[in-house]
Structures are given as C-alpha cells and as structure tokens.
Design a protein around this motif. Structure first.
Motif, PDB file in Angstrom:
ATOM      1  N   ILE A  31     -63.908 -28.895 -28.048  1.00 49.45           N
ATOM      2  CA  ILE A  31     -64.114 -29.929 -27.028  1.00 49.45           C
ATOM      3  C   ILE A  31     -65.561 -30.429 -26.999  1.00 49.45           C
ATOM      4  O   ILE A  31     -65.821 -31.635 -26.939  1.00 49.45           O
ATOM      5  N   VAL A  32     -66.510 -29.501 -27.030  1.00 47.92           N
ATOM      6  CA  VAL A  32     -67.936 -29.875 -27.004  1.00 47.92           C
ATOM      7  C   VAL A  32     -68.632 -29.196 -28.178  1.00 47.92           C
ATOM      8  O   VAL A  32     -69.334 -28.192 -28.004  1.00 47.92           O
ATOM      9  N   PRO A  33     -68.459 -29.704 -29.382  1.00 42.76           N
ATOM     10  CA  PRO A  33     -69.025 -29.048 -30.560  1.00 42.76           C
ATOM     11  C   PRO A  33     -70.550 -29.164 -30.606  1.00 42.76           C
ATOM     12  O   PRO A  33     -71.118 -30.213 -30.293  1.00 42.76           O
ATOM     13  N   GLU A  34     -71.189 -28.086 -30.984  1.00 38.70           N
ATOM     14  CA  GLU A  34     -72.633 -28.087 -31.179  1.00 38.70           C
ATOM     15  C   GLU A  34     -72.945 -28.289 -32.653  1.00 38.70           C
ATOM     16  O   GLU A  34     -72.166 -27.894 -33.524  1.00 38.70           O
ATOM     17  N   ALA A  35     -74.107 -28.880 -32.917  1.00 37.55           N
ATOM     18  CA  ALA A  35     -74.496 -29.143 -34.300  1.00 37.55           C
ATOM     19  C   ALA A  35     -74.624 -27.834 -35.072  1.00 37.55           C
ATOM     20  O   ALA A  35     -75.224 -26.874 -34.606  1.00 37.55           O
ATOM     21  N   SER A  36     -74.040 -27.794 -36.261  1.00 40.85           N
ATOM     22  CA  SER A  36     -74.070 -26.597 -37.088  1.00 40.85           C
ATOM     23  C   SER A  36     -75.239 -26.673 -38.068  1.00 40.85           C
ATOM     24  O   SER A  36     -75.493 -27.727 -38.663  1.00 40.85           O
ATOM     25  N   PRO A  37     -75.961 -25.564 -38.264  1.00 39.85           N
ATOM     26  CA  PRO A  37     -77.057 -25.558 -39.245  1.00 39.85           C
ATOM     27  C   PRO A  37     -76.552 -25.487 -40.675  1.00 39.85           C
ATOM     28  O   PRO A  37     -77.311 -25.682 -41.618  1.00 39.85           O
ATOM     29  N   LYS A  38     -75.264 -25.181 -40.846  1.00 37.44           N
ATOM     30  CA  LYS A  38     -74.692 -25.054 -42.177  1.00 37.44           C
ATOM     31  C   LYS A  38     -73.482 -25.970 -42.308  1.00 37.44           C
ATOM     32  O   LYS A  38     -72.729 -26.156 -41.358  1.00 37.44           O
ATOM     33  N   PRO A  39     -73.260 -26.531 -43.495  1.00 34.59           N
ATOM     34  CA  PRO A  39     -72.068 -27.358 -43.705  1.00 34.59           C
ATOM     35  C   PRO A  39     -70.841 -26.476 -43.857  1.00 34.59           C
ATOM     36  O   PRO A  39     -70.955 -25.265 -44.095  1.00 34.59           O
ATOM     37  N   VAL A  53     -70.077 -33.565 -56.376  1.00 36.67           N
ATOM     38  CA  VAL A  53     -69.936 -34.387 -55.179  1.00 36.67           C
ATOM     39  C   VAL A  53     -70.800 -33.809 -54.059  1.00 36.67           C
ATOM     40  O   VAL A  53     -71.027 -32.593 -53.994  1.00 36.67           O
ATOM     41  N   THR A  54     -71.320 -34.671 -53.196  1.00 31.63           N
ATOM     42  CA  THR A  54     -72.232 -34.231 -52.147  1.00 31.63           C
ATOM     43  C   THR A  54     -71.482 -33.832 -50.885  1.00 31.63           C
ATOM     44  O   THR A  54     -70.310 -34.138 -50.703  1.00 31.63           O
ATOM     45  N   VAL A  55     -72.196 -33.142 -49.975  1.00 31.03           N
ATOM     46  CA  VAL A  55     -71.615 -32.740 -48.692  1.00 31.03           C
ATOM     47  C   VAL A  55     -71.184 -33.972 -47.897  1.00 31.03           C
ATOM     48  O   VAL A  55     -70.125 -33.982 -47.265  1.00 31.03           O
ATOM     49  N   HIS A  56     -72.003 -35.017 -47.927  1.00 30.81           N
ATOM     50  CA  HIS A  56     -71.663 -36.259 -47.216  1.00 30.81           C
ATOM     51  C   HIS A  56     -70.319 -36.806 -47.701  1.00 30.81           C
ATOM     52  O   HIS A  56     -69.460 -37.177 -46.894  1.00 30.81           O
ATOM     53  N   GLU A  57     -70.123 -36.846 -49.031  1.00 29.31           N
ATOM     54  CA  GLU A  57     -68.863 -37.350 -49.579  1.00 29.31           C
ATOM     55  C   GLU A  57     -67.688 -36.459 -49.188  1.00 29.31           C
ATOM     56  O   GLU A  57     -66.591 -36.946 -48.910  1.00 29.31           O
ATOM     57  N   LYS A 104     -70.215 -31.846 -35.029  1.00 26.82           N
ATOM     58  CA  LYS A 104     -70.636 -30.521 -35.482  1.00 26.82           C
ATOM     59  C   LYS A 104     -71.439 -30.613 -36.784  1.00 26.82           C
ATOM     60  O   LYS A 104     -72.419 -29.890 -36.980  1.00 26.82           O
ATOM     61  N   TYR A 105     -71.041 -31.528 -37.666  1.00 25.59           N
ATOM     62  CA  TYR A 105     -71.715 -31.645 -38.961  1.00 25.59           C
ATOM     63  C   TYR A 105     -72.477 -32.954 -39.100  1.00 25.59           C
ATOM     64  O   TYR A 105     -72.650 -33.471 -40.200  1.00 25.59           O
ATOM     65  N   ARG A 106     -72.956 -33.488 -37.975  1.00 25.33           N
ATOM     66  CA  ARG A 106     -73.626 -34.788 -38.006  1.00 25.33           C
ATOM     67  C   ARG A 106     -74.894 -34.785 -38.849  1.00 25.33           C
ATOM     68  O   ARG A 106     -75.270 -35.814 -39.420  1.00 25.33           O
ATOM     69  N   ASP A 107     -75.570 -33.634 -38.956  1.00 24.22           N
ATOM     70  CA  ASP A 107     -76.800 -33.568 -39.743  1.00 24.22           C
ATOM     71  C   ASP A 107     -76.538 -33.641 -41.235  1.00 24.22           C
ATOM     72  O   ASP A 107     -77.482 -33.789 -42.023  1.00 24.22           O
ATOM     73  N   PHE A 108     -75.275 -33.545 -41.653  1.00 27.76           N
ATOM     74  CA  PHE A 108     -74.948 -33.571 -43.077  1.00 27.76           C
ATOM     75  C   PHE A 108     -74.352 -34.901 -43.513  1.00 27.76           C
ATOM     76  O   PHE A 108     -74.036 -35.087 -44.685  1.00 27.76           O
TER      77      PHE A 108
END
Length: 257
Positions: A31-39, A53-57, A104-108
């Motif tokens: 419901i309220v995901p926190e940003a994860s430091p790992k993909p 292939v990259t994490v973004h893809e 959760k994975y916005r940084d990636f």
C-alpha cells in the motif's frame, strides 16, 4: 525424537507469533511502498531476455508484461463470466502492482514519473472500459449500443494519449556513445516512454567532441505506428569515463557543447 518434536513445536509457535507482524509489513509494502536500495532480482526475466539488458529496461518490461496479463485476464473474464466485482478486483491488483513497482524501485528508472502516470491511468481506463462493457451488455444488449460504447472507449484512449504527450511527451532522448566510426556514432539508448523510443543501439551522424562513454542528447523522429527513433545528436555532455559500461544512467551531466 522428543527434543526434535519440542523444537518443531517451538518454531511453529514462534512463527505464529511473528506472522501478524510480517503480514502487516507485507501489506504496508504494497500500500505504501518505500524506496528500495536494491533492484529486484529478475530471476525469470533474465532467463528470457539478453544478458546485457539494464535494470531500467527490466522494470519497464515488468510493467508491460503485467499490463498484458491484466488485459488477457479481463478478456478471459468477458468470455467466461462477466462480473463487475471480478473486473474491480483485477484492476485493484494491477493498480497496486504498478504503484509498488514505480515507487519501490523509482531510483532504478531513468525517470519513473512517466511510467507511473502511463500505467496507472491506462489501468484506470481499462477498468472503466471493461466495467462499462459489462453494464452495457447487461442493460443495453442491442448491438448498436455496444458499437457506440466501443467508439466512446476509443475516443477516451485517444484523449489519454494526447494528455500523456502534453504532460510528458518530448522529441528528444538521451543516450551514451559506445563507438565512433568515421562519420557515424553508435549510441545506446534506454527505453524512453516519454520520447516513444525503444531500447537499443542506434547509428547517428557524428559531431565534434564525441568519445565512448559520453552522454548525448538526441533528436528523435516519430514514425506512425512504429515508435520513434534517434536521428541526430543535439548536444554532447561529459559522460562516464571511457571504457566504462554504457548501461548507466543517461541523465545529462555537465554540458560541453
């Protein structure tokens, strides 16, 4: 054997005591995901796609596959047993999945906001389309009403496409130079939903100050029904050191031209 049984019962009791806490944490993560430091690990996807292939893809591919599965589940539901409650349940599951993945994975993501907007609103439109179809088929069974409804859904999709392009659409993207050969440069480009560009390596005319590892801003040319492709370099930036993998963030660094 008695000690083994006692240990087993102890572990069962310990697990039962911690189960509510684990369930609450899992629910909160949805419901309220926190940003994860790992993909995520992508164990299955990495077996299906090429190794470089990259994490973004991979994250983008996750969203695409989940939406396709969501569409197929709704279509199957329409064939077997149309149900407003089931359509709502499927839509809630897909919406929560999109929210968790993009937050959760916005940084990636190279840029997570267009992906969150696109898939969230597309899920909502799909929900309205199928839920409305169930209602029209139940209360207005005449084929004419159904055709009119399908036209209305098509217009709604066109309106969404226009709104997305107005908010996030652009005629450029970023890439990383991999090779400079004569008057051409091979550039790696991430999947870019805002520019409608598919991931890949593209050859474009070379300009001054190019070197492997540098980040460039690319003009893209839209092709009807086939997506856009990079056609030329607009700006050159100081990118990663030469020899480093091009599969890094393609956000511009310090501008040099």
């Amino acid at each position: 054997m008695g000690l083994d049984l006692e240990e087993l019962l102890y572990r069962i009791g310990e697990g039962a005591e911690t189960l509510p806490g684990r369930a609450a944490r899992a629910l909160g993560d949805i419901i309220v995901p926190e940003a994860s430091p790992k993909p995520p690990s992508f164990k299955l996807l990495r077996k299906l796609v090429r190794k470089d292939v990259t994490v973004h893809e991979l994250l983008s591919l996750r969203l695409q596959l989940s939406f396709i599965a969501y569409l197929l589940a709704n279509l199957l539901l329409m064939i077997l047993h149309p149900s407003p409650a089931a359509v709502l349940a499927l839509s809630m599951i897909e919406a929560l999945y999109v929210r968790r993945t993009t937050l959760k994975y916005r940084d990636f993501f190279v840029d997570h906001e267009p992906y969150a907007f696109f898939y969230t609103y597309l899920t909502a439109i799909t929900f309205l389309a199928f839920e409305g179809y169930v209602a029209v088929k139940r209360y207005y069974p005449h084929a004419g009403y159904q055709y009119m409804y399908l036209i209305a859904v098509f217009l709604l999709v066109l309106a969404f496409r226009w709104a997305f392009k107005e908010k996030y659409g652009r005629d450029y993207t970023y890439g990383t130079v991999e090779e400079v050969k004569n008057d051409l440069a091979r550039v790696f480009v991430h999947d870019d939903i805002a520019a409608n560009v598919k991931p890949g390596r593209y050859w474009v005319p070379a300009v001054r100050d190019l070197a492997p590892g540098r980040v460039v801003k690319l003009l893209v040319e839209d092709r009807k029904l086939r997506g856009a492709i990079p056609v030329r370099i607009l700006e050159v930036y100081l990118g990663e050191p030469q020899g480093q993998s091009s599969h890094t963030s393609t956000e511009p660094k310090a501008e040099i031209e």
